[in-house]
Every structure is written in C-alpha cells, then in structure tokens.
Write a protein that holds these residues in place. Sequence first.
Motif, PDB file in Angstrom:
ATOM      1  N   TYR A 115       1.037  -1.188  -0.140  1.00 20.60           N
ATOM      2  CA  TYR A 115       0.061   0.094   0.264  1.00 20.60           C
ATOM      3  C   TYR A 115       0.928   1.243   0.011  1.00 20.60           C
ATOM      4  CZ  TYR A 115      -3.086  -3.513   1.322  1.00 20.60           C
ATOM      5  OH  TYR A 115      -3.969  -4.700   1.220  1.00 20.60           O
ATOM      6  N   VAL A 116       0.466   2.344  -0.749  1.00 22.01           N
ATOM      7  CA  VAL A 116       1.199   3.582  -0.894  1.00 22.01           C
ATOM      8  C   VAL A 116       0.315   4.569  -0.584  1.00 22.01           C
ATOM      9  CG1 VAL A 116       3.251   2.710  -2.328  1.00 22.01           C
ATOM     10  CG2 VAL A 116       0.841   3.455  -3.404  1.00 22.01           C
ATOM     11  N   TYR A 117       0.684   5.803  -0.130  1.00 16.71           N
ATOM     12  CA  TYR A 117      -0.168   6.946   0.272  1.00 16.71           C
ATOM     13  C   TYR A 117       0.640   7.988  -0.777  1.00 16.71           C
ATOM     14  CZ  TYR A 117      -1.832  10.714   3.072  1.00 16.71           C
ATOM     15  OH  TYR A 117      -2.326  12.115   3.474  1.00 16.71           O
ATOM     16  N   TYR A 118      -0.252   8.752  -1.272  1.00 17.08           N
ATOM     17  CA  TYR A 118       0.074   9.769  -2.390  1.00 17.08           C
ATOM     18  C   TYR A 118      -0.568  10.904  -2.770  1.00 17.08           C
ATOM     19  CZ  TYR A 118      -1.451   6.677  -5.941  1.00 17.08           C
ATOM     20  OH  TYR A 118      -2.384   5.581  -6.464  1.00 17.08           O
ATOM     21  N   SER A 119      -0.247  11.947  -2.927  1.00 11.65           N
ATOM     22  CA  SER A 119      -1.172  13.199  -3.232  1.00 11.65           C
ATOM     23  C   SER A 119      -1.547  13.149  -4.820  1.00 11.65           C
ATOM     24  CB  SER A 119      -0.215  14.578  -3.195  1.00 11.65           C
ATOM     25  OG  SER A 119       0.194  14.384  -1.730  1.00 11.65           O
ATOM     26  N   VAL A 120      -2.766  12.989  -5.009  1.00 12.95           N
ATOM     27  CA  VAL A 120      -3.348  13.269  -6.687  1.00 12.95           C
ATOM     28  C   VAL A 120      -4.159  14.963  -6.780  1.00 12.95           C
ATOM     29  CG1 VAL A 120      -3.364  10.868  -6.697  1.00 12.95           C
ATOM     30  CG2 VAL A 120      -5.424  11.950  -6.148  1.00 12.95           C
ATOM     31  N   PRO A 121      -4.623  15.172  -7.823  1.00 15.81           N
ATOM     32  CA  PRO A 121      -5.317  16.357  -8.189  1.00 15.81           C
ATOM     33  C   PRO A 121      -6.540  16.101  -7.765  1.00 15.81           C
ATOM     34  CG  PRO A 121      -4.118  15.530  -9.881  1.00 15.81           C
ATOM     35  CD  PRO A 121      -3.967  14.372  -9.000  1.00 15.81           C
ATOM     36  N   SER A 122      -7.285  17.198  -7.472  1.00 12.62           N
ATOM     37  CA  SER A 122      -8.858  17.178  -7.051  1.00 12.62           C
ATOM     38  C   SER A 122      -9.703  17.902  -7.762  1.00 12.62           C
ATOM     39  CB  SER A 122      -8.795  17.386  -5.350  1.00 12.62           C
ATOM     40  OG  SER A 122     -10.235  17.773  -5.111  1.00 12.62           O
ATOM     41  N   THR A 123     -10.997  17.751  -8.008  1.00 11.54           N
ATOM     42  CA  THR A 123     -11.770  18.716  -9.007  1.00 11.54           C
ATOM     43  C   THR A 123     -12.960  19.193  -7.931  1.00 11.54           C
ATOM     44  OG1 THR A 123     -13.204  16.826  -9.269  1.00 11.54           O
ATOM     45  CG2 THR A 123     -11.484  17.178 -10.929  1.00 11.54           C
ATOM     46  N   THR A 124     -12.526  18.961  -6.417  1.00 11.76           N
ATOM     47  CA  THR A 124     -13.646  19.659  -5.523  1.00 11.76           C
ATOM     48  C   THR A 124     -13.023  20.917  -5.053  1.00 11.76           C
ATOM     49  OG1 THR A 124     -13.563  17.360  -4.321  1.00 11.76           O
ATOM     50  CG2 THR A 124     -14.779  19.161  -3.110  1.00 11.76           C
ATOM     51  N   PRO A 125     -14.205  21.769  -5.382  1.00 14.21           N
ATOM     52  CA  PRO A 125     -14.000  23.318  -4.940  1.00 14.21           C
ATOM     53  C   PRO A 125     -13.329  23.497  -3.455  1.00 14.21           C
ATOM     54  CG  PRO A 125     -15.938  22.838  -6.045  1.00 14.21           C
ATOM     55  CD  PRO A 125     -15.522  21.782  -5.832  1.00 14.21           C
ATOM     56  N   GLY A 126     -12.327  24.391  -3.532  1.00 17.82           N
ATOM     57  CA  GLY A 126     -11.634  24.422  -1.988  1.00 17.82           C
ATOM     58  C   GLY A 126     -10.689  23.348  -1.640  1.00 17.82           C
ATOM     59  N   SER A 127     -10.420  22.661  -2.546  1.00 18.41           N
ATOM     60  CA  SER A 127      -9.442  21.404  -2.361  1.00 18.41           C
ATOM     61  C   SER A 127      -8.204  21.775  -2.939  1.00 18.41           C
ATOM     62  CB  SER A 127     -10.197  20.165  -2.525  1.00 18.41           C
ATOM     63  OG  SER A 127      -9.297  19.206  -2.030  1.00 18.41           O
ATOM     64  N   ASN A 128      -7.213  21.590  -2.351  1.00 13.82           N
ATOM     65  CA  ASN A 128      -5.941  21.634  -3.056  1.00 13.82           C
ATOM     66  C   ASN A 128      -5.518  20.364  -3.695  1.00 13.82           C
ATOM     67  OD1 ASN A 128      -2.700  21.079  -2.576  1.00 13.82           O
ATOM     68  ND2 ASN A 128      -3.135  23.419  -3.071  1.00 13.82           N
ATOM     69  N   HIS A 129      -5.796  19.199  -3.069  1.00 12.11           N
ATOM     70  CA  HIS A 129      -5.255  17.955  -3.723  1.00 12.11           C
ATOM     71  C   HIS A 129      -6.048  17.006  -2.756  1.00 12.11           C
ATOM     72  CE1 HIS A 129      -2.509  18.182  -0.347  1.00 12.11           C
ATOM     73  NE2 HIS A 129      -2.443  16.722  -0.571  1.00 12.11           N
ATOM     74  N   LYS A 130      -6.009  15.861  -3.230  1.00  9.13           N
ATOM     75  CA  LYS A 130      -6.575  14.429  -2.448  1.00  9.13           C
ATOM     76  C   LYS A 130      -5.424  13.591  -2.074  1.00  9.13           C
ATOM     77  CE  LYS A 130      -9.211  13.174  -5.975  1.00  9.13           C
ATOM     78  NZ  LYS A 130     -10.369  12.028  -6.521  1.00  9.13           N
ATOM     79  N   SER A 131      -5.441  13.135  -0.890  1.00  5.89           N
ATOM     80  CA  SER A 131      -4.510  12.054  -0.552  1.00  5.89           C
ATOM     81  C   SER A 131      -5.200  10.666  -0.748  1.00  5.89           C
ATOM     82  CB  SER A 131      -4.100  12.173   1.053  1.00  5.89           C
ATOM     83  OG  SER A 131      -3.510  13.201   1.484  1.00  5.89           O
ATOM     84  N   ARG A 132      -4.345   9.872  -1.800  1.00 10.89           N
ATOM     85  CA  ARG A 132      -4.659   8.570  -2.214  1.00 10.89           C
ATOM     86  C   ARG A 132      -4.167   7.458  -1.566  1.00 10.89           C
ATOM     87  NH1 ARG A 132      -5.470   7.940  -8.516  1.00 10.89           N
ATOM     88  NH2 ARG A 132      -7.134   8.964  -7.851  1.00 10.89           N
ATOM     89  N   ILE A 133      -4.868   6.472  -0.990  1.00  8.19           N
ATOM     90  CA  ILE A 133      -4.169   5.268  -0.352  1.00  8.19           C
ATOM     91  C   ILE A 133      -4.541   4.172  -1.381  1.00  8.19           C
ATOM     92  CG2 ILE A 133      -4.071   3.608   1.172  1.00  8.19           C
ATOM     93  CD1 ILE A 133      -4.915   5.670   3.174  1.00  8.19           C
ATOM     94  N   SER A 134      -3.646   3.720  -2.107  1.00  8.18           N
ATOM     95  CA  SER A 134      -3.826   2.784  -3.108  1.00  8.18           C
ATOM     96  C   SER A 134      -3.041   1.257  -2.875  1.00  8.18           C
ATOM     97  CB  SER A 134      -3.295   3.127  -4.574  1.00  8.18           C
ATOM     98  OG  SER A 134      -3.984   4.080  -5.031  1.00  8.18           O
ATOM     99  N   GLU A 135      -3.728   0.184  -3.150  1.00  4.70           N
ATOM    100  CA  GLU A 135      -3.127  -1.191  -3.197  1.00  4.70           C
ATOM    101  C   GLU A 135      -2.609  -1.687  -4.212  1.00  4.70           C
ATOM    102  OE1 GLU A 135      -4.996  -4.803  -1.343  1.00  4.70           O
ATOM    103  OE2 GLU A 135      -5.392  -4.901  -3.262  1.00  4.70           O
TER     104      GLU A 135
END
Length: 401
Positions: A115-135
């Motif tokens: 599993y890894v934790y990394y920063s991905v783009p977000s399309t949500t207003p007011g959000s800088n990015h999303k933190s994603r946990i992937s397997e």
Amino acid sequence: MNAFRLLIAVPLLALYITSQAAAAEKEPPARKARLQLMTNKILSPVALGVPGDGSGRLFICQKEGKVWIIKNGQLAPQPFLDVSAEMVKINPGYDERGLLGIAFHPQFKKNRKFYVYYSVPSTTPGSNHKSRISEFTVSAANPDVADPATKRVIMEIEQPESNHNGGDLVFGPDGYLYVSLGDGGGGGDKHGETGNGQNLNTLLGKIIRIDINGDPYTVPKDNPFAGRSNVRPEIWAYGLRNPWRISFDRATKQLFAGDVGQNKYEEVDIIVKGGNYGWRIMEGYHDFKVPDGADKSKLIAPIDEYDHDLGISITGGYVYRGKGIPALKGLYVFGDYNGKAFVLAQNGKKWERADLELEGRPKEGIQILSWGEDEAGELYVLTSSSTSEGFKGGVYKLVGF
C-alpha cells in the motif's frame, strides 16, 4: 608509610576503586551511532518499508513518485513502482505533498500486496489536492517490480491546503492498517469552527485504523468510535496537527508519533485508542486556542516536547530493538528537520531526552526527512542535503563502532 597508615590506605584504595567501578556501571552508555551510506542516488527519500519476506530488501519512497529498492546493499536500476503520472506536480525545492508512505500487507509472502499514500489532483472546489491510499500487487514474473494494472484505490481524503499531509502507513500487531493524517494544512488549524483536529466528522488531524481486506476496506468493530452517529468510525485517535512518522515498538506494541508543531513546540506522543492529543486547544504542553468551557483534563499530554530554540520540525522515529548498537536498545530514536537527532529513555513514568551523536555526516550537513526500520530491527535515517550541485538525498544505516 608506617604499618598503621598502610592498613588504613589499602582498604580505602580498594573502596575507592570499587566505588569508581560501580559508578562507571551506573553511567548510561554513550548515545551515539555511525552513519553508513546505503545510497545517495534517491532525491527526497521520505519513507522506508520492508516486506517481511526474509529478502532483506529496503523499499524507499521518493517524494516525487517512485519507489526504489536497495537489494544486497545496491540500488536497483529501475523503480519498483512509479505513480508520478497520477500525482500532482511536486515542487522540487520544497513540497509537503508527494509519495509519502508505504506498507506491506502482513501476508505479503502469500498475497504480494502492498500500500502507498500519495497526493493526486482534486476537482472539489476549495480542495488543494486529494491524499490517495492505493493497493498494488507485485508482479508474478519479477519480485522487484510492482504490477500497475493491479491498482485498487482504498481511500481518498480531500486536502484543503498543500501542507500537513501526514502520510505514514503502518500495519499494527493486530493486522490492521494505521494511517497518520495532518489537520488539512494552513496555519493554526483554521478550517471549521473548532479546527479539524477536534472535529470527529473529518479524518484530518487524526490517526485512523482500517481493515484493508474489505471492499475497499472495513472498519474494525472495536474502533473507539465505531457505531456512533455523526462520527467517522475510522478514527483511532485525534487532536493531532501533522503526525510526521508513526511506528510501533516491536516489544511493547506501543504506537509512537512525532507531531509537528505550529510556531513554538514539537512533540512526541504515545497514541492510545480514542485518545485526544489536544490540537488546536494545545500545542505540546501549552495553551494554543482554548475555547470557552473546554475541559483540558481529558487531553493526553506528549511524553516529550522541545521548543524552536532546539529544532524546527520533528521527524518521528522508532524504538530501537536491533542488535548492532546495544547502547540504543529500548530507546526511542527520532530527529528534527534541522539535522539534529535525539533519543528518549523511559525513567519510571517520565521520558528523558538526550542528544544522539551521528558520526559520518556528509560535509554539507543533513536535513532529516524520515526514519526506517528493517526486518532485524536496525534503523535507517533518510536525509536531504543542499549541495553546490543542488539537493541530494541520502539513505544511511545506523551502525555501531
């Protein structure tokens, strides 16, 4: 010297020698270690994971999006995993986003999952990015390469700011995945009426605990807030600002966290089920923004704090359980971004901090980005240095003399 004086002097000399030997035995061993360079070819090494499969491999997260393997003391020529195409663009000078954490499934030898934790783009207003946990699953054909086609997104968390992302992934002795999450960034935890750290409706400013064997995950029934309405059941502990590196002590099973402070104080916490660690009401032992009627008696104080005369940003580490440096056994080893390293020793109910001398530092000096632990319990420090050729990363093993 007459006989009488000799009779007095000899016993006194023996007593003196005995007392000096006893005093020497009571003095604590020197808190020092030597740095043995493993590689300086990875820019921004921010996390180290091991699969527990007996291979002795070290997996290093490069903040810019790649995972590299150190195998038999050598850096593999190709990355184990590359998620940079999914990520936000990382500022090479300084950025708290990126590929920040890695953990291997407790049954990795059988299922090859990690599993890894990394920063991905977000399309949500007011959000800088999303933190994603992937397997991901390791390739069946090559154990040193992950299969990108096996990606399964476990969780995504909206991040209002670019900083305070936490990002550590650790499997506990119970087999569940623990994740450290910062308060959403900015300064002073200004999101919401009480700040994210004290808001149980958000995962920000928390350490969470999930069972990743679900679809995409399930919440363990014994989580402290499971079954309660208007509360995120994934939460294990809260009131944290930016827990930058968490770890379990192999012997005691205690969960340690280095929580980065605001402007004045850095702290080390022992995380317990349902614990409230005070942010933004407190910063370390001190009031920060105390709301009217707040009951501070239920807040859990850190086991150690230090101010910004000593450091600038804590980097949490590990309790040393290896065999190579006996003087560090049972001590919590951690550091600061400014390059200083420390140990905490438990003395009754208190923890006492001492400097850790690291010999063999590069001439440019180091910034401590992270720590790691291998299968044998030996420790590693992950660093960055500003050189005449630009920034250079370093992975060092702590060894004895």
